[in-house]
Design a protein around this motif. Structure first.
Motif, PDB file in Angstrom:
ATOM      1  N   UNK A   3      48.887  36.280  49.721  1.00  9.80           N
ATOM      2  CA  UNK A   3      49.620  36.561  50.943  1.00  9.80           C
ATOM      3  C   UNK A   3      51.098  36.377  50.602  1.00  9.80           C
ATOM      4  N   UNK A   4      51.952  37.224  51.169  1.00  8.65           N
ATOM      5  CA  UNK A   4      53.390  37.111  50.898  1.00  8.65           C
ATOM      6  C   UNK A   4      53.887  35.731  51.308  1.00  8.65           C
ATOM      7  N   UNK A   5      54.604  35.075  50.408  1.00  4.91           N
ATOM      8  CA  UNK A   5      55.150  33.749  50.677  1.00  4.91           C
ATOM      9  C   UNK A   5      56.680  33.751  50.619  1.00  4.91           C
ATOM     10  N   UNK A   6      57.275  34.937  50.754  1.00  4.75           N
ATOM     11  CA  UNK A   6      58.730  35.040  50.579  1.00  4.75           C
ATOM     12  C   UNK A   6      59.510  34.941  51.886  1.00  4.75           C
ATOM     13  N   UNK A   7      58.854  34.580  52.974  1.00  3.68           N
ATOM     14  CA  UNK A   7      59.546  34.364  54.239  1.00  3.68           C
ATOM     15  C   UNK A   7      59.775  35.608  55.071  1.00  3.68           C
ATOM     16  N   UNK A   8      59.250  36.752  54.643  1.00  6.55           N
ATOM     17  CA  UNK A   8      59.439  37.985  55.433  1.00  6.55           C
ATOM     18  C   UNK A   8      58.818  37.856  56.816  1.00  6.55           C
ATOM     19  N   UNK A   9      59.348  38.587  57.761  1.00  2.63           N
ATOM     20  CA  UNK A   9      58.907  38.504  59.160  1.00  2.63           C
ATOM     21  C   UNK A   9      57.449  38.916  59.330  1.00  2.63           C
ATOM     22  N   UNK A  10      57.011  39.920  58.583  1.00  4.27           N
ATOM     23  CA  UNK A  10      55.632  40.390  58.683  1.00  4.27           C
ATOM     24  C   UNK A  10      54.995  40.352  57.298  1.00  4.27           C
ATOM     25  N   UNK A  11      54.492  39.183  56.887  1.00  2.00           N
ATOM     26  CA  UNK A  11      53.904  39.081  55.552  1.00  2.00           C
ATOM     27  C   UNK A  11      52.620  39.902  55.451  1.00  2.00           C
ATOM     28  N   UNK A  12      52.365  40.367  54.248  1.00  2.00           N
ATOM     29  CA  UNK A  12      51.133  41.099  53.966  1.00  2.00           C
ATOM     30  C   UNK A  12      50.120  40.133  53.353  1.00  2.00           C
ATOM     31  N   UNK A  13      48.861  40.383  53.602  1.00  2.00           N
ATOM     32  CA  UNK A  13      47.769  39.634  52.993  1.00  2.00           C
ATOM     33  C   UNK A  13      46.938  40.658  52.230  1.00  2.00           C
ATOM     34  N   UNK A  14      46.762  40.429  50.932  1.00  2.00           N
ATOM     35  CA  UNK A  14      46.188  41.479  50.082  1.00  2.00           C
ATOM     36  C   UNK A  14      45.058  40.967  49.198  1.00  2.00           C
ATOM     37  N   UNK A  15      44.184  41.869  48.867  1.00  2.00           N
ATOM     38  CA  UNK A  15      43.180  41.666  47.828  1.00  2.00           C
ATOM     39  C   UNK A  15      43.509  42.669  46.737  1.00  2.00           C
ATOM     40  N   UNK A  16      43.679  42.155  45.532  1.00  2.00           N
ATOM     41  CA  UNK A  16      44.027  42.987  44.371  1.00  2.00           C
ATOM     42  C   UNK A  16      45.270  43.835  44.619  1.00  2.00           C
ATOM     43  N   UNK A  17      46.239  43.247  45.315  1.00  2.00           N
ATOM     44  CA  UNK A  17      47.520  43.915  45.550  1.00  2.00           C
ATOM     45  C   UNK A  17      47.498  44.999  46.601  1.00  2.00           C
ATOM     46  N   UNK A  18      46.386  45.128  47.335  1.00  2.62           N
ATOM     47  CA  UNK A  18      46.287  46.182  48.350  1.00  2.62           C
ATOM     48  C   UNK A  18      45.822  45.598  49.673  1.00  2.62           C
ATOM     49  N   UNK A  19      46.345  46.170  50.757  1.00  2.47           N
ATOM     50  CA  UNK A  19      45.851  45.813  52.081  1.00  2.47           C
ATOM     51  C   UNK A  19      44.641  46.684  52.399  1.00  2.47           C
ATOM     52  N   UNK A  20      43.899  46.280  53.386  1.00  2.00           N
ATOM     53  CA  UNK A  20      42.637  46.924  53.736  1.00  2.00           C
ATOM     54  C   UNK A  20      42.817  48.366  54.179  1.00  2.00           C
ATOM     55  N   UNK A  21      41.949  49.212  53.687  1.00  2.00           N
ATOM     56  CA  UNK A  21      41.853  50.610  54.104  1.00  2.00           C
ATOM     57  C   UNK A  21      40.371  50.875  54.369  1.00  2.00           C
ATOM     58  N   UNK A  22      39.978  51.120  55.630  1.00  2.00           N
ATOM     59  CA  UNK A  22      38.558  51.294  55.939  1.00  2.00           C
ATOM     60  C   UNK A  22      37.935  52.523  55.282  1.00  2.00           C
ATOM     61  N   UNK A  23      38.753  53.430  54.788  1.00  2.00           N
ATOM     62  CA  UNK A  23      38.229  54.624  54.114  1.00  2.00           C
ATOM     63  C   UNK A  23      37.996  54.397  52.620  1.00  2.00           C
ATOM     64  N   UNK A  24      38.508  53.289  52.088  1.00  2.00           N
ATOM     65  CA  UNK A  24      38.450  53.044  50.643  1.00  2.00           C
ATOM     66  C   UNK A  24      37.286  52.108  50.308  1.00  2.00           C
ATOM     67  N   UNK A  25      36.582  52.418  49.232  1.00  2.00           N
ATOM     68  CA  UNK A  25      35.579  51.513  48.676  1.00  2.00           C
ATOM     69  C   UNK A  25      36.219  50.865  47.455  1.00  2.00           C
ATOM     70  N   UNK A  26      36.305  49.548  47.470  1.00  2.00           N
ATOM     71  CA  UNK A  26      36.983  48.819  46.404  1.00  2.00           C
ATOM     72  C   UNK A  26      36.049  48.412  45.272  1.00  2.00           C
ATOM     73  N   UNK A  27      34.771  48.259  45.563  1.00  2.00           N
ATOM     74  CA  UNK A  27      33.798  47.866  44.543  1.00  2.00           C
ATOM     75  C   UNK A  27      32.506  48.625  44.773  1.00  2.00           C
TER      76      UNK A  27
END
Length: 177
Positions: free
Chosen positions: A60-84
Motif C-alpha cells: 500500500x502506498x506509504x508516501x502520504x498521498x491523499x488517495x493511497x493505492x493498495x496493490x497486489x503485484x504492483x497492480x490494483x484490482x481489475x474484475x476483468x483480469x485473471x491474475x493466476x
C-alpha cells in the motif's frame, strides 16, 4: 458467574475506530457443558510436491498521498483480469511478501485452504501448523504457503483481508480450471 471476556484488536497501527474493543462476553448464568476436546485433533495430510511456485507482493502506498493505492503485484484490482490461472487438482507454493515498511497485512485465499510452510525462512509456530485460509504478514515479512486446488473450479479472489484495503484495490483473481 459474573466474569467477562473482552475480545480486543491490538494490531497496530490504526486509528482508534479500527482498533480496540471488538466484542465482550459476560457470564450471567451457569449451564451444563457436555462438550470435550478429543485427545487427538484431525490429522493434516502430507503435502505433495508443488506443481508450480508463485510470488505475491502486497503493498500500500506509504508516501502520504491523499488517495493511497493498495496493490497486489504492483497492480490494483481489475474484475476483468485473471491474475493466476491454476489447473484443478494441482498444488502450488506461493511466497507472499508484505513490501510495506509500516503497514501490516493479512492475506486471504477464497475457497482454498493452505498450509504455512515457513515464515521468513523459519518453520511455522504451532498456531500456524494446521489448515489456514488467512495468514498475517507484519511489515517486511514473507510467508511461504502451499495449497492444493482440488475442491472448487471457477474464479475466486485473493486479497488483503481488510475491507478498506480491498476497496483501495488490493485484490486479485485466480481462475481454477
Amino acid at each position: 458467574m459474573g466474569t467477562g471476556v473482552t475480545l480486543t484488536n491490538a494490531m497496530p497501527p490504526g486509528p482508534p475506530e479500527h482498533v480496540g474493543q471488538v466484542l465482550r462476553f459476560d457470564v450471567t448464568r451457569a449451564a451444563h457443558d457436555p462438550s470435550s476436546v478429543p485427545a487427538r485433533l484431525r490429522t493434516v495430510p502430507a503435502l505433495p510436491e508443488p506443481d508450480r511456485t508463485r510470488t505475491v507482493v502486497l503493498r500500500v502506498d506509504e508516501d502520504g498521498r491523499a488517495e493511497p493505492r493498495a496493490m497486489i503485484d504492483g497492480r490494483t484490482y481489475d474484475p476483468e483480469r485473471v491474475d493466476a490461472r491454476i489447473t484443478h487438482g494441482t498444488s502450488e507454493a506461493w511466497t507472499v511478501t508484505n513490501a510495506n515498511k509500516d503497514v501490516p497485512h493479512n492475506f486471504h485465499l477464497h475457497l482454498v485452504q493452505f498450509r504455512v510452510l515457513d515464515r521468513i525462512g523459519r518453520p511455522p509456530g504451532p498456531e500456524e501448523s494446521g489448515l489456514k485460509d488467512t495468514v498475517r504478514l507484519l511489515p517486511g515479512e514473507s510467508v511461504r504457503l502451499q495449497a492444493v486446488f482440488d475442491s472448487y473450479r471457477g474464479r475466486y479472489p485473493y486479497h488483503r483481508h481488510l475491507l478498506d484495503h480491498s476497496a483501495m484495490g488490493m485484490m486479485a483473481q485466480m481462475e481454477i480450471s
